[in-house]
Write an enzyme that holds these catalytic residues in place. Structure first.
Site, PDB file in Angstrom:
ATOM      1  NE  ARG A   1       0.090   1.624   4.433  1.00  0.00           N
ATOM      2  CZ  ARG A   1       0.961   2.401   5.086  1.00  0.00           C
ATOM      3  NH1 ARG A   1       1.725   3.239   4.414  1.00  0.00           N
ATOM      4  NH2 ARG A   1       1.077   2.355   6.405  1.00  0.00           N
TER       5      ARG A   1
ATOM      6  CD  GLU B   1      -2.302   6.639  10.493  1.00  0.00           C
ATOM      7  OE1 GLU B   1      -2.740   5.745  11.226  1.00  0.00           O
ATOM      8  OE2 GLU B   1      -1.106   6.754  10.200  1.00  0.00           O
TER       9      GLU B   1
ATOM     10  NE  ARG C   1      -2.403   5.318   4.783  1.00  0.00           N
ATOM     11  CZ  ARG C   1      -2.149   4.781   5.979  1.00  0.00           C
ATOM     12  NH1 ARG C   1      -2.375   3.496   6.188  1.00  0.00           N
ATOM     13  NH2 ARG C   1      -1.686   5.538   6.963  1.00  0.00           N
TER      14      ARG C   1
ATOM     15  CB  CYS D   1       1.627   8.485  10.912  1.00  0.00           C
ATOM     16  SG  CYS D   1       2.732   7.682  12.085  1.00  0.00           S
TER      17      CYS D   1
ATOM     18  CB  THR E   1       5.561   5.556  10.644  1.00  0.00           C
ATOM     19  OG1 THR E   1       4.127   5.659  10.447  1.00  0.00           O
ATOM     20  CG2 THR E   1       5.888   5.622  12.124  1.00  0.00           C
TER      21      THR E   1
ATOM     22  NE  ARG F   1       1.617  -2.160   6.939  1.00  0.00           N
ATOM     23  CZ  ARG F   1       1.572  -3.431   7.353  1.00  0.00           C
ATOM     24  NH1 ARG F   1       2.648  -4.043   7.801  1.00  0.00           N
ATOM     25  NH2 ARG F   1       0.437  -4.103   7.321  1.00  0.00           N
TER      26      ARG F   1
ATOM     27  NE  ARG G   1       2.127  -2.513  11.329  1.00  0.00           N
ATOM     28  CZ  ARG G   1       1.497  -1.555  10.642  1.00  0.00           C
ATOM     29  NH1 ARG G   1       0.328  -1.814  10.056  1.00  0.00           N
ATOM     30  NH2 ARG G   1       2.031  -0.355  10.513  1.00  0.00           N
TER      31      ARG G   1
ATOM     32  CD  GLU H   1      -0.106   0.552  13.613  1.00  0.00           C
ATOM     33  OE1 GLU H   1      -1.101   1.038  13.047  1.00  0.00           O
ATOM     34  OE2 GLU H   1       0.945   1.180  13.764  1.00  0.00           O
TER      35      GLU H   1
END
Ligand code: DAR
Length: 341
Positions: free
Chosen positions: A101, A200, A204, A246, A248, A255, A283, A288
């Protein structure tokens, strides 16, 4: 990380600052203030937050992306022709599925933690228009979260099809504001491609293979990104690449995760050593914040910034192959012990 990097000096330097959208320091740290068990504890309220609150974000970003050096030019490579690996799991014993993603946010809007209801609705309309361009394998339908209703019978059956109301970390960050307005999921007919709207991040894009064919998953994702980029321009900076709420997910926002069956080596100290050395995140396959269960692990790339999308894939591929080798070495030991007994 918020506890570590929000020193009194940083607090005094940043506490009265605002971005041009009116985003303040508290908007960015609320999640970590209310959830002191956060791993990170900070979210950017808008693109400018990364510059205005750099004294806090810069050290957090450096820790999120091992090896990242501030100030470099973030590369990008979403050309599927540059990624043609062999099958990482020829025996077919270890890799159950692969999911790749990317997180993207459209220019001209705040990031999700401070987005207004109107911005969410406008983003949803813009993504729906872009999704109408998907053709062939990518063609499908968009379903607003509000349409799913309460009864599970309305919920789609693919595990990656739905996203739920954000967890307590996301709630405190403001990501659930105006739920479920402006949220939804586009899915192609084969349920191998999804677009989450206003989770988020605003977008995505998710590509799944229920086997080890990571090249096919990436090729589908590249086609999807190329399609939506005909009508959507994404927030990006030279140093931090594609911007995300975020830290990250800065850089590539990519990811790539393998669901791996590792009944012998999974969770062992050697497993943990390989994951550390290969910069792998581990994970639960249930999400998560979910507890590990069973012997299937969600293994993904930790680094998303300071390398390109293709380089992220090479990194996770190398790590997954080392974990497969470890599992085989555990199996060989078991066989040897059986012979000796
Ligand atoms: N739970 C939050 C987020 C960590 C990174 N994961 C994301 N962005 N989904 C924390 O700070 O621990």
């Amino acid at each position: 990380m918020l506890k570590t990097y929000l020193t009194l000096d940083v607090w005094n330097e940043l506490k009265d600052r605002k971005t041009r959208n009116g985003v303040g320091l508290y908007d960015c740290i609320r999640s970590g203030i209310e959830n002191t068990d956060s791993k990170i504890g900070v979210y950017a309220g808008d693109a400018e937050s990364y510059a205005v609150f750099a004294a806090l974000f810069a050290p957090v970003i450096a820790e999120c992306h091992p090896g990242y050096r501030e100030g470099g030019q973030q590369p990008s490579d979403m050309d599927a022709k540059h990624f043609r690996p062999g099958n990482p799991d020829p025996d077919g014993n270890s890799i159950v599925s692969v999911r790749i993603r990317v997180a993207r946010n459209i220019c001209g809007y705040r990031l999700r933690p401070t987005a207004t209801g109107n911005e969410d609705l406008e983003v949803e309309q813009r993504v729906k228009s872009a999704a109408a361009l998907f053709s062939g394998d990518l063609a499908g339908t968009y379903r607003p979260v509000g349409d799913w209703g309460a009864s599970p019978s309305h919920l789609p059956d693919a595990e990656d099809h739905i996203f739920e109301r954000g967890d307590r970390f996301q709630e405190a960050a403001g990501l659930n504001r105006n739920w479920p307005g402006g949220r939804g999921v586009f899915a192609n007919k084969a349920r191998s491609f999804f677009a989450w709207v206003n989770e988020e991040d605003q977008l995505r894009l998710i590509s799944i293979q229920r086997n080890a064919d990571i090249a096919a998953a990436f090729a589908r994702l590249c086609e999807a990104v190329e399609t939506v980029e005909r009508v959507l321009e994404f927030q990006r900076s030279d140093t931090y690449g594609y911007l995300s709420s975020c830290p990250t997910n800065l850089g590539t926002g990519l990811r790539a995760s393998f669901h791996m069956r590792l009944p012998l080596s999974g969770g062992s100290q050697e497993f943990q050593n390989v994951c550390m050395q290969q910069r792998l995140a581990v994970r639960s396959i249930f999400g998560e914040q979910s507890a590990m269960s069973g012997n299937i692990y969600d293994i993904s790339n930790k680094r998303r910034l300071g390398l390109s999308e293709v380089e992220c894939l090479h990194e996770i591929l190398e790590g997954a192959m080392k974990l497969i080798d470890l599992e085989k070495s555990f199996a060989a030991r078991t066989t040897t012990r059986a012979h000796l007994n």
